[in-house]
Design an enzyme around this catalytic site. Sequence first.
Site, mmCIF file in Angstrom:
data_model
loop_
_atom_site.group_PDB
_atom_site.id
_atom_site.type_symbol
_atom_site.label_atom_id
_atom_site.label_comp_id
_atom_site.label_asym_id
_atom_site.label_seq_id
_atom_site.Cartn_x
_atom_site.Cartn_y
_atom_site.Cartn_z
ATOM 1 N N THR A 1 0.891 -1.351 -0.010
ATOM 2 C CA THR A 1 -0.021 -0.112 0.112
ATOM 3 C C THR A 1 1.167 1.209 -0.120
ATOM 4 O O THR A 1 1.649 1.481 0.941
ATOM 5 C CB THR A 1 -0.807 0.092 1.230
ATOM 6 N N ARG A 351 7.864 -3.570 14.837
ATOM 7 C CA ARG A 351 7.959 -2.710 13.779
ATOM 8 C C ARG A 351 9.041 -1.492 13.543
ATOM 9 O O ARG A 351 8.608 -0.669 14.527
ATOM 10 C CB ARG A 351 6.478 -2.449 13.405
ATOM 11 N N THR A 373 2.375 2.358 3.367
ATOM 12 C CA THR A 373 1.938 2.062 4.710
ATOM 13 C C THR A 373 2.064 0.777 5.396
ATOM 14 O O THR A 373 2.056 0.389 6.580
ATOM 15 C CB THR A 373 0.380 2.535 4.748
ATOM 16 N N CYS A 374 2.134 -0.217 4.324
ATOM 17 C CA CYS A 374 2.300 -1.637 4.928
ATOM 18 C C CYS A 374 3.600 -2.032 5.795
ATOM 19 O O CYS A 374 3.793 -2.727 6.503
ATOM 20 C CB CYS A 374 2.394 -2.669 3.663
ATOM 21 N N PHE A 375 4.714 -1.190 5.219
ATOM 22 C CA PHE A 375 6.090 -1.240 5.877
ATOM 23 C C PHE A 375 6.287 -0.348 6.672
ATOM 24 O O PHE A 375 7.573 -0.223 7.471
ATOM 25 C CB PHE A 375 7.170 -1.533 4.782
#
Length: 446
Positions: A1, A351, A373-375
Amino acid sequence: TERAGTVLPGEEKARGSAERMEPDFAQWCPVAGPEAVKRSRSKGGLAGPDGTKSVFGQMCAKMSSFSPDSLLLPHRVWKVKFVGESVDDCGGGYSESIAEMCEELQNGLTPLLIVTPNGRDESGANRDCFLLNPAAKSLLHMNMFRFLGVLLGIAIRTGSPLSLNLAEPVWKQLAGMNLTIADLSEVDKDFIPGLMYIRDNEATSEEFEAMSLPFTVPNASGQDIQLSSKYTHITLDNRAEYVRLAINYRLHEFDEQVAAVREGMARVVPVPLLSLFTGYELETMVCGSPDIPLHLLKSVATYKGIEPTASLIQWFWEVMESFSNTERSLFLRFVWGRTRLPRTIADFRGRDFVIQVLDKYNPPDHFLPESYTCFFLLKLPRYSCKQVLEEKLKYAIHFCKSIDTDDYARIALTGEPAADDSSDDSDNEDADSFASDSTQDYLTGH
């Protein structure tokens, strides 16, 4: 994303690795995206009948297909496919759906929350807070309140905060505490003084009858509620009874809605244990802090392609320091699909916030930042000065809110595509390296 950026060569490989990072099974949920929801908004403000066409309403309708175990997943409960929009959900789409639902609950697209009476009157405390809507009592509304409870429970279980600005009395009731007269004054400062005026008024019986005060009380949403079938108007003889009934009604007007929300929370967390916490503590568990402490964000920041001591990085943090809390929240939405930070470093669950600087942008001052945004990844061009960085970052967080994997943002501000965007081997290495690092960090818990 991704936002305001491009799918780099090797990005699909990185996304594949992100899918493998998720050890739990999350159910796919196709829903109409935010743009479609806006088009469905009726004149009354709701997205479809009773808000059923909102992202919140669509997800609520899908709750029956979720098994009890699926709601107990430690990271994300579903994967999102926004119909008609290009979203590859490796975590960012899920975060976006949560943020979108929180926004819908508070912007009138759904009927569950109302502004406090103080907010409507622009006076007193809690003007910017919301209450559960006591007028929302249908079976559909109760199911929606249960789904709201599921969202609260998921936030507690996963440590992923929700951006919900509920008034403190709501949190007290959700924690199993009874409301007091002081709680009523917190959200409706004129209510108790109005009752005291009626109770202590020294008017004669004739003067009281001339006032023609109905035996009703306004509820939290402003609707008049008849308190008794026996009386139609307040008199000297029944005014004490009126005050008692009015206070009792307002102390319990949210009971049905609170019970439904707690029922939903019970599907995810042990609700009886919530009585161990105050309303404020429960709010903190669900929403984190509305303030965004940069020291917490800095503590999980890592850097690729640049040293932490480089001028560009120093400029970045100086710009972040100058941002208002609202702008910091917009930045988080841009880079992570969330609007609040987790409560503690432990709640980040390994994360990192990654800042990557690439030289593929040429000239760099013509390009906007990119985010994945996924990462939890921000990609910055090597801007020439702090002023340019601030200008581009502010533009991105304010105007690049929609998720884009359709390549429309691949061009520079001059209209030219990014140089060698489709053949730069270093980008392949960046994406492969990032995916590998992310997977290793996730599996090892670092």
